[in-house]
Scaffold this motif. Structure first.
Motif, PDB file in Angstrom:
ATOM      1  N   MET A   1       0.825  -1.005   0.013  1.00 60.60           N
ATOM      2  CA  MET A   1      -0.047  -0.115  -0.071  1.00 60.60           C
ATOM      3  C   MET A   1       0.917   1.157   0.021  1.00 60.60           C
ATOM      4  N   THR A   2       0.542   2.156  -0.807  1.00 57.83           N
ATOM      5  CA  THR A   2       1.252   3.529  -0.890  1.00 57.83           C
ATOM      6  C   THR A   2       0.551   4.665  -0.241  1.00 57.83           C
ATOM      7  N   ALA A   3       1.057   5.319   0.704  1.00 62.21           N
ATOM      8  CA  ALA A   3       0.253   6.520   1.099  1.00 62.21           C
ATOM      9  C   ALA A   3       0.472   7.776   0.234  1.00 62.21           C
ATOM     10  N   GLU A   4      -0.395   8.416   0.180  1.00 62.60           N
ATOM     11  CA  GLU A   4      -0.695   9.743  -0.543  1.00 62.60           C
ATOM     12  C   GLU A   4       0.367  10.927  -0.035  1.00 62.60           C
ATOM     13  N   LEU A  48      -1.845  19.954   2.622  1.00 61.32           N
ATOM     14  CA  LEU A  48      -3.282  19.483   2.624  1.00 61.32           C
ATOM     15  C   LEU A  48      -3.277  18.065   2.107  1.00 61.32           C
ATOM     16  N   MET A  49      -4.368  17.295   2.533  1.00 55.59           N
ATOM     17  CA  MET A  49      -4.531  15.847   2.286  1.00 55.59           C
ATOM     18  C   MET A  49      -5.854  15.691   1.724  1.00 55.59           C
ATOM     19  N   SER A  50      -6.232  14.900   1.010  1.00 55.90           N
ATOM     20  CA  SER A  50      -7.407  14.573   0.482  1.00 55.90           C
ATOM     21  C   SER A  50      -8.678  14.524   1.303  1.00 55.90           C
ATOM     22  N   GLY A  51      -9.660  15.342   0.777  1.00 55.48           N
ATOM     23  CA  GLY A  51     -10.797  15.654   1.734  1.00 55.48           C
ATOM     24  C   GLY A  51     -10.987  17.031   2.378  1.00 55.48           C
ATOM     25  N   ALA A  64      -8.331  16.217  -3.751  1.00 58.34           N
ATOM     26  CA  ALA A  64      -8.485  14.913  -3.894  1.00 58.34           C
ATOM     27  C   ALA A  64      -7.010  14.493  -4.762  1.00 58.34           C
ATOM     28  N   LEU A  65      -6.146  13.829  -3.700  1.00 57.52           N
ATOM     29  CA  LEU A  65      -4.982  13.416  -4.211  1.00 57.52           C
ATOM     30  C   LEU A  65      -4.932  12.175  -4.707  1.00 57.52           C
ATOM     31  N   THR A  66      -4.231  11.641  -5.726  1.00 55.75           N
ATOM     32  CA  THR A  66      -4.321  10.572  -6.096  1.00 55.75           C
ATOM     33  C   THR A  66      -2.980   9.947  -6.246  1.00 55.75           C
ATOM     34  N   VAL A  67      -2.716   8.477  -6.150  1.00 56.82           N
ATOM     35  CA  VAL A  67      -1.513   7.662  -6.210  1.00 56.82           C
ATOM     36  C   VAL A  67      -1.516   6.798  -7.536  1.00 56.82           C
ATOM     37  N   GLN A  68      -0.394   7.203  -8.132  1.00 59.20           N
ATOM     38  CA  GLN A  68      -0.038   6.389  -9.421  1.00 59.20           C
ATOM     39  C   GLN A  68       1.123   5.593  -9.237  1.00 59.20           C
ATOM     40  N   ARG A  69       0.988   4.276  -9.686  1.00 60.80           N
ATOM     41  CA  ARG A  69       1.928   3.400  -9.566  1.00 60.80           C
ATOM     42  C   ARG A  69       2.778   3.243 -11.111  1.00 60.80           C
ATOM     43  N   SER A  70       3.890   3.334 -10.953  1.00 62.94           N
ATOM     44  CA  SER A  70       4.744   3.412 -12.330  1.00 62.94           C
ATOM     45  C   SER A  70       4.799   1.776 -12.726  1.00 62.94           C
TER      46      SER A  70
END
Length: 72
Positions: A1-4, A48-51, A64-70
């Motif tokens: 799991m990756t944190a934002e 700032l964090m999501s929400g 709304a932060l997103t996490v992208q996986r390479s």
């Protein structure tokens, strides 16, 4: 799991097109024109964090932060 990763308030204002430059974002925040979650925020480096809800000139943005996986 990756944190934002959080985003700084001044960067968010530039990204959303609310402030044309980092200097303009800094002045908006320092002059008390920005609310974060309903409270005046004067720290441009506020993370700032999501929400989180950012309000400027009566317009509210929800972070709304997103996490992208390479795929490499």
């Amino acid at each position: 799991m990756t944190a934002e990763s959080p985003i700084k308030l001044d960067q968010f204002l530039k990204l959303m097109g609310v402030a044309p430059t980092g200097g303009a974002a800094k002045m908006m925040v320092q002059d008390g024109h920005v609310l974060v979650n309903g409270e005046t925020e004067t720290r441009r480096g506020r993370k700032l964090m999501s929400g989180d809800r950012v309000t400027v000139a009566g317009e509210t943005f929800i972070v709304a932060l997103t996490v992208q996986r390479s795929l490499e």
